[in-house]
Design a protein around this motif. Sequence first.
Motif, PDB file in Angstrom:
ATOM      1  N   ALA A 118       0.817  -1.212   0.000  1.00 16.83           N
ATOM      2  CA  ALA A 118       0.000   0.000   0.000  1.00 16.83           C
ATOM      3  C   ALA A 118       0.851   1.263   0.000  1.00 16.83           C
ATOM      4  O   ALA A 118       0.450   2.291  -0.548  1.00 16.83           O
ATOM      5  CB  ALA A 118      -0.932   0.000   1.208  1.00 16.83           C
ATOM      6  N   THR A 119       2.024   1.183   0.614  1.00 18.10           N
ATOM      7  CA  THR A 119       2.894   2.353   0.738  1.00 18.10           C
ATOM      8  C   THR A 119       4.057   2.338  -0.242  1.00 18.10           C
ATOM      9  O   THR A 119       4.945   3.187  -0.173  1.00 18.10           O
ATOM     10  CB  THR A 119       3.466   2.436   2.177  1.00 18.10           C
ATOM     11  N   GLY A 120       4.032   1.392  -1.157  1.00 20.19           N
ATOM     12  CA  GLY A 120       5.178   1.194  -2.047  1.00 20.19           C
ATOM     13  C   GLY A 120       5.527   2.379  -2.916  1.00 20.19           C
ATOM     14  O   GLY A 120       6.691   2.553  -3.294  1.00 20.19           O
ATOM     15  N   GLN A 121       4.532   3.220  -3.259  1.00 15.47           N
ATOM     16  CA  GLN A 121       4.792   4.368  -4.126  1.00 15.47           C
ATOM     17  C   GLN A 121       5.144   5.632  -3.342  1.00 15.47           C
ATOM     18  O   GLN A 121       5.374   6.684  -3.950  1.00 15.47           O
ATOM     19  CB  GLN A 121       3.566   4.634  -5.007  1.00 15.47           C
ATOM     20  N   LEU A 122       5.180   5.543  -2.029  1.00 13.46           N
ATOM     21  CA  LEU A 122       5.484   6.713  -1.210  1.00 13.46           C
ATOM     22  C   LEU A 122       6.991   6.947  -1.145  1.00 13.46           C
ATOM     23  O   LEU A 122       7.801   6.038  -1.364  1.00 13.46           O
ATOM     24  CB  LEU A 122       4.951   6.523   0.213  1.00 13.46           C
ATOM     25  N   ALA A 123       7.366   8.171  -0.821  1.00 12.98           N
ATOM     26  CA  ALA A 123       8.775   8.480  -0.569  1.00 12.98           C
ATOM     27  C   ALA A 123       9.233   7.772   0.703  1.00 12.98           C
ATOM     28  O   ALA A 123       8.421   7.403   1.557  1.00 12.98           O
ATOM     29  CB  ALA A 123       8.957   9.988  -0.431  1.00 12.98           C
ATOM     30  N   ALA A 124      10.536   7.613   0.834  1.00 13.03           N
ATOM     31  CA  ALA A 124      11.083   6.888   1.987  1.00 13.03           C
ATOM     32  C   ALA A 124      10.657   7.513   3.303  1.00 13.03           C
ATOM     33  O   ALA A 124      10.310   6.803   4.265  1.00 13.03           O
ATOM     34  CB  ALA A 124      12.606   6.843   1.896  1.00 13.03           C
ATOM     35  N   ALA A 125      10.654   8.844   3.388  1.00 13.96           N
ATOM     36  CA  ALA A 125      10.262   9.519   4.630  1.00 13.96           C
ATOM     37  C   ALA A 125       8.796   9.279   4.944  1.00 13.96           C
ATOM     38  O   ALA A 125       8.409   9.159   6.115  1.00 13.96           O
ATOM     39  CB  ALA A 125      10.547  11.014   4.533  1.00 13.96           C
TER      40      ALA A 125
END
Length: 285
Positions: A251-258
């Motif tokens: 679900a969070t794979g496309q988010l930035a690392a931060a």
Amino acid sequence: MRIDAHHHLWDLSRREQPWMDGPWADPIRRGYALSDLTPHLAEHGIDGTVLVQSSSSYEETAELLALAAGDGPVAGVVGWADLRDPALAEVLAALPAGLVGIRHQVQDEPDPDWLTRPDVLRGLGALAGAGLVYDLLVTPRELPAAHTAVRALPQLAFVLDHAGKPPVVTGEWQPWADAVTALAALPNVSCKLSGLVTEADREAWRPQQILPYARHVLDAFGPGRVMFGSDWPVCTLAAGYEDVVALAEAATGQLAAAERSDVFGGTAGRVYGIGTPPAPDLPGR
């Protein structure tokens, strides 16, 4: 600090869990100790946890706080308290250190507007005065009342458990989606990315059935107000610990690392005051 912001432990030899009200609960109808969880935490690099109540019992809350006081990963406890008690402030002041929040099984109350009762709102105000957080355990039926309570108490930090329990099993979207968007518009509420696998078909769920609900939560609240929770061991009715971690990572794979760091620890640290100090303008601990 990588945090699992929602899990449970219970000992059925000490007390029953009334919510285990049918054969559906048989697979988890046994005791679960911290030693059962710690291998999963180690495998997935989880540094700390938030241990959440599962019964409406001060005795259970005291036991959970004793666990938090010992060596181990439990960084905070969301316990139970009677929000309708006029002496709630004194009760909370007498509880040991380690309490970061309170939760009540609102989903089990016959009245869908229970959260808006004057005595309940007074109790929620006492939580704010004690610097605690309130976890919202509600379904779409109670989301409108939750919105009213959150709006009435801007000084209190709320956390929506299990994304408000969307009807994943049927694929329905409304009224859940609009209610979550409305709740997310209020700055004093965050949301747990937890409990979604048990809202799906527990025998045949697929990530593509759940991910739209998870991504709606992320879009509505933003990663800075979303936190990962395993809901272990309840999640094992449908999935293993590794599966719920993988689902949250997808679900969070496309988010930035931060942003991923927020979901997997930063948000929980700020809201519950564990691992990192809370932001100056954030209600709660």
